[in-house]
Design a protein around this motif. Structure first.
Motif, PDB file in Angstrom:
ATOM      1  N   ASP A   1      41.679  35.113  38.902  1.00  0.00           N
ATOM      2  CA  ASP A   1      41.587  34.276  39.851  1.00  0.00           C
ATOM      3  C   ASP A   1      42.882  32.987  39.197  1.00  0.00           C
ATOM      4  O   ASP A   1      43.755  32.790  39.918  1.00  0.00           O
ATOM      5  CB  ASP A   1      40.780  33.144  40.358  1.00  0.00           C
ATOM      6  CG  ASP A   1      39.580  34.216  41.413  1.00  0.00           C
ATOM      7  OD1 ASP A   1      40.010  35.435  42.080  1.00  0.00           O
ATOM      8  OD2 ASP A   1      38.540  33.847  41.917  1.00  0.00           O
TER       9      ASP A   1
ATOM     10  N   ARG B   1      46.020  34.688  39.724  1.00  0.00           N
ATOM     11  CA  ARG B   1      46.570  34.295  40.860  1.00  0.00           C
ATOM     12  C   ARG B   1      47.204  33.166  41.270  1.00  0.00           C
ATOM     13  O   ARG B   1      48.257  32.447  41.689  1.00  0.00           O
ATOM     14  CB  ARG B   1      45.234  34.383  42.156  1.00  0.00           C
ATOM     15  CG  ARG B   1      44.872  36.171  41.654  1.00  0.00           C
ATOM     16  CD  ARG B   1      43.786  36.594  43.133  1.00  0.00           C
ATOM     17  NE  ARG B   1      43.519  37.399  43.041  1.00  0.00           N
ATOM     18  CZ  ARG B   1      42.436  37.970  41.926  1.00  0.00           C
ATOM     19  NH1 ARG B   1      41.969  37.108  41.658  1.00  0.00           N
ATOM     20  NH2 ARG B   1      42.142  39.901  42.867  1.00  0.00           N
ATOM     21  N   LEU B   2      46.444  31.803  40.579  1.00  0.00           N
ATOM     22  CA  LEU B   2      47.204  30.391  40.916  1.00  0.00           C
ATOM     23  C   LEU B   2      48.333  30.567  39.530  1.00  0.00           C
ATOM     24  O   LEU B   2      48.667  29.919  40.174  1.00  0.00           O
ATOM     25  CB  LEU B   2      46.199  29.632  39.909  1.00  0.00           C
ATOM     26  CG  LEU B   2      46.730  28.262  39.981  1.00  0.00           C
ATOM     27  CD1 LEU B   2      46.846  27.891  41.934  1.00  0.00           C
ATOM     28  CD2 LEU B   2      45.003  27.269  39.912  1.00  0.00           C
TER      29      LEU B   2
ATOM     30  N   ALA C   1      50.848  32.649  41.651  1.00  0.00           N
ATOM     31  CA  ALA C   1      51.148  31.584  42.512  1.00  0.00           C
ATOM     32  C   ALA C   1      52.055  30.066  42.142  1.00  0.00           C
ATOM     33  O   ALA C   1      53.350  29.775  43.114  1.00  0.00           O
ATOM     34  CB  ALA C   1      49.986  30.615  43.350  1.00  0.00           C
TER      35      ALA C   1
ATOM     36  N   VAL D   1      45.230  29.167  47.365  1.00  0.00           N
ATOM     37  CA  VAL D   1      44.737  30.126  46.294  1.00  0.00           C
ATOM     38  C   VAL D   1      43.170  30.206  45.874  1.00  0.00           C
ATOM     39  O   VAL D   1      43.156  28.368  45.938  1.00  0.00           O
ATOM     40  CB  VAL D   1      45.414  30.021  44.710  1.00  0.00           C
ATOM     41  CG1 VAL D   1      44.262  31.316  44.016  1.00  0.00           C
ATOM     42  CG2 VAL D   1      46.831  30.326  44.733  1.00  0.00           C
TER      43      VAL D   1
ATOM     44  N   SER E   1      38.607  30.291  45.119  1.00  0.00           N
ATOM     45  CA  SER E   1      38.387  31.101  43.925  1.00  0.00           C
ATOM     46  C   SER E   1      36.371  30.173  44.211  1.00  0.00           C
ATOM     47  O   SER E   1      36.128  29.669  44.685  1.00  0.00           O
ATOM     48  CB  SER E   1      38.947  30.683  42.711  1.00  0.00           C
ATOM     49  OG  SER E   1      38.077  31.100  41.576  1.00  0.00           O
TER      50      SER E   1
END
Length: 211
Positions: A72, A75-76, A79, A119, A121
């Motif tokens: 995660d 992912r951040l 992003a 995002v 999580s």
């Protein structure tokens, strides 16, 4: 030549995932990057796009399993990078939203700037990011968090969208009407606070009112 390419790709990953690099340490990161780049050669000559497969890679990378929030975090960080390179968009005048009658708000759809990314999580990724990005921040808690990535000017920033707001935002970003999105709200949700945050950061680019 292969060594030069590997060095360049590793450097691109280090630049793209600085928080992950800090969390695992330089030596671990370089070893992990070596495994990653052999499994995922670049599909574009633009190094700013390299590393898109990192979240899925980390989910299956056994040596990093002791830090389950890493996918995660990837992912951040992706992003933030994608938001930075996203196309520019002109935000609405807040007066446009204020002019909509309260009884019509349920049918309102918001259109967002390409730089706006959410995002979510089950880990406190926003706290972890802040604690490892050189800025001041509280010690990470234990619960899940969502990070709303915005780009009000030239630099991106992840912010807390507010209590209970993440599912509403996710629904709005998917194109659902405000009335439907609000039905997904969690305890503590404040619509005025969310809209104020979005307007203040130029996140809304158009309004679509379904009559």
């Amino acid at each position: 030549y292969r060594n030069n390419v590997a060095v360049s790709l590793t450097a691109a990953l280090e630049a793209g995932f600085p928080v992950i690099r800090k969390l695992v340490g330089d030596e671990f990161f370089r070893a992990m990057a070596g495994v990653f780049l052999r499994a995922h050669p670049p599909g574009s000559p633009l190094m700013m796009q390299y590393g898109g497969e990192m979240p899925a890679f980390l989910e299956g990378f056994g040596p990093a399993s002791g830090l389950p929030y890493l996918p995660d975090m990837a992912r951040l960080e992706l992003a933030l990078r994608r938001s930075y390179h996203a196309a520019d968009a002109t935000p609405i005048d807040p007066a446009q939203l204020a002019a909509i009658p309260p009884e019509a708000l349920a049918g309102l759809r918001l259109r967002f700037a390409p730089a706006v990314i959410l995002v979510s999580s089950r880990f406190p990724i926003l706290d972890i990011w802040r604690a490892n990005s050189g800025g001041a921040g509280d010690a990470p808690g234990k619960g899940g968090q969502s990070a709303l990535v915005l780009r009000p000017e030239f630099d991106t920033m992840p912010v807390d969208p507010g209590p209970g707001a993440a599912p509403v935002l996710a629904s709005l970003i998917q194109g659902n009407a405000l009335g439907s999105a609000i039905e997904t709200a969690e305890p503590g949700f404040d619509l005025s606070a969310l809209l104020g945050l979005l307007l203040a950061n130029g996140a809304i680019t158009s309004l679509d009112l379904q009559v």
